[in-house]
Design a protein around this motif. Structure first.
Motif, mmCIF file in Angstrom:
data_model
loop_
_atom_site.group_PDB
_atom_site.id
_atom_site.type_symbol
_atom_site.label_atom_id
_atom_site.label_comp_id
_atom_site.label_asym_id
_atom_site.label_seq_id
_atom_site.Cartn_x
_atom_site.Cartn_y
_atom_site.Cartn_z
ATOM 1 N N SER A 85 0.809 -1.222 0.000
ATOM 2 C CA SER A 85 0.000 0.000 0.000
ATOM 3 C C SER A 85 0.839 1.267 0.000
ATOM 4 O O SER A 85 0.289 2.355 -0.210
ATOM 5 C CB SER A 85 -0.940 0.006 1.213
ATOM 6 O OG SER A 85 -1.860 -1.070 1.138
ATOM 7 N N ARG B 184 -1.054 -6.879 7.247
ATOM 8 C CA ARG B 184 -2.069 -5.840 7.119
ATOM 9 C C ARG B 184 -2.144 -5.005 8.393
ATOM 10 O O ARG B 184 -1.687 -5.418 9.458
ATOM 11 C CB ARG B 184 -3.435 -6.453 6.822
ATOM 12 C CG ARG B 184 -3.942 -7.390 7.902
ATOM 13 C CD ARG B 184 -5.323 -7.934 7.556
ATOM 14 N NE ARG B 184 -5.739 -8.978 8.494
ATOM 15 C CZ ARG B 184 -6.278 -8.747 9.688
ATOM 16 N NH1 ARG B 184 -6.432 -7.498 10.100
ATOM 17 N NH2 ARG B 184 -6.625 -9.746 10.462
ATOM 18 N N CYS B 185 -2.734 -3.841 8.247
ATOM 19 C CA CYS B 185 -2.934 -2.961 9.397
ATOM 20 C C CYS B 185 -3.970 -3.588 10.325
ATOM 21 O O CYS B 185 -5.073 -3.958 9.888
ATOM 22 C CB CYS B 185 -3.399 -1.580 8.917
ATOM 23 S SG CYS B 185 -3.769 -0.423 10.253
ATOM 24 N N VAL C 184 -5.231 -1.906 4.433
ATOM 25 C CA VAL C 184 -3.950 -1.729 3.746
ATOM 26 C C VAL C 184 -2.994 -2.864 4.100
ATOM 27 O O VAL C 184 -3.106 -3.492 5.153
ATOM 28 C CB VAL C 184 -3.320 -0.369 4.115
ATOM 29 C CG1 VAL C 184 -4.145 0.770 3.565
ATOM 30 C CG2 VAL C 184 -3.152 -0.247 5.623
ATOM 31 N N ASN C 185 -2.055 -3.124 3.181
ATOM 32 C CA ASN C 185 -1.042 -4.166 3.364
ATOM 33 C C ASN C 185 0.330 -3.576 3.094
ATOM 34 O O ASN C 185 0.473 -2.718 2.215
ATOM 35 C CB ASN C 185 -1.290 -5.333 2.399
ATOM 36 C CG ASN C 185 -2.649 -5.964 2.596
ATOM 37 O OD1 ASN C 185 -2.804 -6.918 3.333
ATOM 38 N ND2 ASN C 185 -3.660 -5.415 1.923
ATOM 39 N N TYR C 186 1.325 -4.052 3.800
ATOM 40 C CA TYR C 186 2.678 -3.519 3.635
ATOM 41 C C TYR C 186 3.695 -4.657 3.598
ATOM 42 O O TYR C 186 3.570 -5.640 4.329
ATOM 43 C CB TYR C 186 3.035 -2.557 4.779
ATOM 44 C CG TYR C 186 2.120 -1.354 4.858
ATOM 45 C CD1 TYR C 186 2.242 -0.308 3.959
ATOM 46 C CD2 TYR C 186 1.125 -1.293 5.830
ATOM 47 C CE1 TYR C 186 1.394 0.791 4.024
ATOM 48 C CE2 TYR C 186 0.272 -0.205 5.905
ATOM 49 C CZ TYR C 186 0.417 0.835 4.991
ATOM 50 O OH TYR C 186 -0.432 1.923 5.051
ATOM 51 N N GLN D 144 5.269 0.833 5.915
ATOM 52 C CA GLN D 144 4.117 1.220 6.722
ATOM 53 C C GLN D 144 4.340 2.566 7.389
ATOM 54 O O GLN D 144 3.455 3.424 7.401
ATOM 55 C CB GLN D 144 3.843 0.142 7.770
ATOM 56 C CG GLN D 144 2.540 0.327 8.547
ATOM 57 C CD GLN D 144 2.671 1.313 9.695
ATOM 58 O OE1 GLN D 144 3.782 1.526 10.195
ATOM 59 N NE2 GLN D 144 1.572 1.897 10.102
ATOM 60 N N ASP E 213 4.122 5.375 4.726
ATOM 61 C CA ASP E 213 2.763 5.569 4.230
ATOM 62 C C ASP E 213 1.860 6.144 5.313
ATOM 63 O O ASP E 213 0.927 6.885 5.018
ATOM 64 C CB ASP E 213 2.205 4.238 3.723
ATOM 65 C CG ASP E 213 0.897 4.405 2.995
ATOM 66 O OD1 ASP E 213 0.868 5.119 1.968
ATOM 67 O OD2 ASP E 213 -0.121 3.828 3.441
ATOM 68 N N HIS F 181 -1.902 7.326 5.075
ATOM 69 C CA HIS F 181 -2.830 6.452 5.793
ATOM 70 C C HIS F 181 -3.234 7.021 7.154
ATOM 71 O O HIS F 181 -4.265 6.614 7.710
ATOM 72 C CB HIS F 181 -2.193 5.074 5.974
ATOM 73 C CG HIS F 181 -3.144 4.043 6.506
ATOM 74 N ND1 HIS F 181 -4.354 3.751 5.909
ATOM 75 C CD2 HIS F 181 -3.070 3.240 7.611
ATOM 76 C CE1 HIS F 181 -4.982 2.820 6.602
ATOM 77 N NE2 HIS F 181 -4.227 2.490 7.639
ATOM 78 N N CYS G 220 -6.944 5.866 8.404
ATOM 79 C CA CYS G 220 -7.059 4.743 9.335
ATOM 80 C C CYS G 220 -7.981 5.114 10.489
ATOM 81 O O CYS G 220 -7.985 6.241 10.976
ATOM 82 C CB CYS G 220 -5.680 4.363 9.871
ATOM 83 S SG CYS G 220 -5.670 2.830 10.838
#
Length: 362
Positions: free
Chosen positions: A291, A307-308, A314-316, A322, A325, A330, A334
């Protein structure tokens, strides 16, 4: 008397004829010499070593592949010497930058020749393309390892991400210790994202023995290096940003009271981003992209990226992606944002947001 004078006249005629021939021969030689002078090019008289030196300088300072290609199109000699291994080894990162829409077999062949000549940037770029785009995992990892052996920090960091995620294999192929070791080497060479990743590893005991204090120190060092790079590249703008920091929200390096542009994306990551964006981001089989918009890495298997844990949207591929972003995008999307703002203010880690709240997908 006529008979006596005939031999003299014949001799005179011979002398005149000989003189005319000599003049004609001389004129002919002059024309030939003049023609040779006109055909002679001073460039051809230069030794190859000097021409190679000039081409190396051009290759190292080229702003795009077109700069090097245009020089090679000048003449046959430039084309021949322009493909010499010494010239290709010196090619700059910008000279190896290809846009996804311009990718072709010729571009692939050019990067391969530069890699074979010992150009580490070409090895890394081609390795990333083969690993993630062409799905030739073994060849791509081998090229990145070739660059990593020559202390290429982005290659070391990319290999660390592959080890952390077990990319190209199964979940059991993860090697956390190898990933942490690669991050340590890359951070020693000045790679900011690797230093940030290593800091989170130390905080969580991820691949290394847990050391929260040392991990936080590395995170502060990563922010300090980012800050130093901004101040060095944009000294005038830095003063303006500091003056306006009290009245405007900050996206990056917010804990230092400044709002700066995101770091420059490496051409290899830009290529990945453009390549998959042109295909609508559809990787098939439920695979998803990292993401972080400047990363471009896709999953190589289902649920590879974490993922968060708050929004689950979102995925990192890494904690570094992370953290970046979170600061750039994000943080405002979030839920719940207010909770993380409070936690960050209490813990003094507002720059990284919920980096410790990424969960692995089962």
């Amino acid at each position: 008397m006529c008979s006596e004078s005939d031999p003299g006249r014949a001799t005179n005629r011979k002398k005149q004829s000989f003189s005319v021939e000599r003049v004609a021969t001389r004129r002919k030689r002059m024309k030939v010499a003049h023609g040779e002078v006109e055909k002679c090019d001073a460039f051809d008289a230069l030794p190859d070593d000097l021409v190679l030196s000039i081409l190396c300088k051009l290759s190292a300072s080229a702003g795009s592949p077109a700069d090097l290609i245009n020089a090679q199109l000048t003449c046959k000699r430039m084309r021949s010497l322009g493909m010499h291994s010494i010239v290709l080894e010196k090619a700059s990162m910008k000279a190896l930058t290809f846009r996804a829409r311009n990718w072709s077999e010729n571009a692939h062949r050019f990067l391969k020749m530069c890699s074979d000549s010992g150009n580490v940037e070409a090895s890394y770029t081609l390795g990333m393309i083969r690993f993630y785009v062409l799905e030739n995992r073994a060849s791509g990892a081998s090229l990145m390892a070739k660059a990593a052996i020559n202390s290429h920090a982005p290659s070391l960091y990319s290999l660390a991400i592959i080890q952390f995620n077990g990319s190209g294999g199964s979940k059991s192929d993860k090697d956390l210790r190898a990933g942490a070791a690669l991050c340590a080497r890359a951070s020693f060479l000045g790679h900011v994202d690797a230093l940030r990743e290593l800091g989170h590893c130390l905080q969580d005991g991820y691949g290394v023995r847990q050391n929260i204090v040392e991990g936080r120190r590395f995170l502060v060092q990563a922010n300090a290096r980012e800050l130093a790079a901004v101040m060095k590249s944009q000294p005038v703008r830095w003063q303006t940003e500091v003056a306006a920091a009290e009245s405007s929200p900050c996206s990056l390096l917010s804990d230092f009271g400044c709002d700066v542009q995101p770091p420059e994306v490496h051409p290899a990551n830009r290529f990945l981003t453009e390549w998959f964006a042109a295909r609508g981001g559809d990787l098939g089989a439920g695979l998803r992209m990292c993401s972080n918009q400047g990363c471009g890495r896709p999953e190589t298997r289902n649920h590879e990226f974490r993922r968060c844990s708050i929004c689950g949207v979102v995925n990192y591929c890494s904690r570094a992606c992370q953290a970046l972003d979170w600061k750039l995008r994000h943080k405002t999307a979030c839920v719940p944002v207010g909770r993380w703002n409070i936690d960050g203010a209490v813990a003094g880690g507002g720059d990284n947001g919920p980096a410790d709240h990424l969960v692995e997908q089962s």
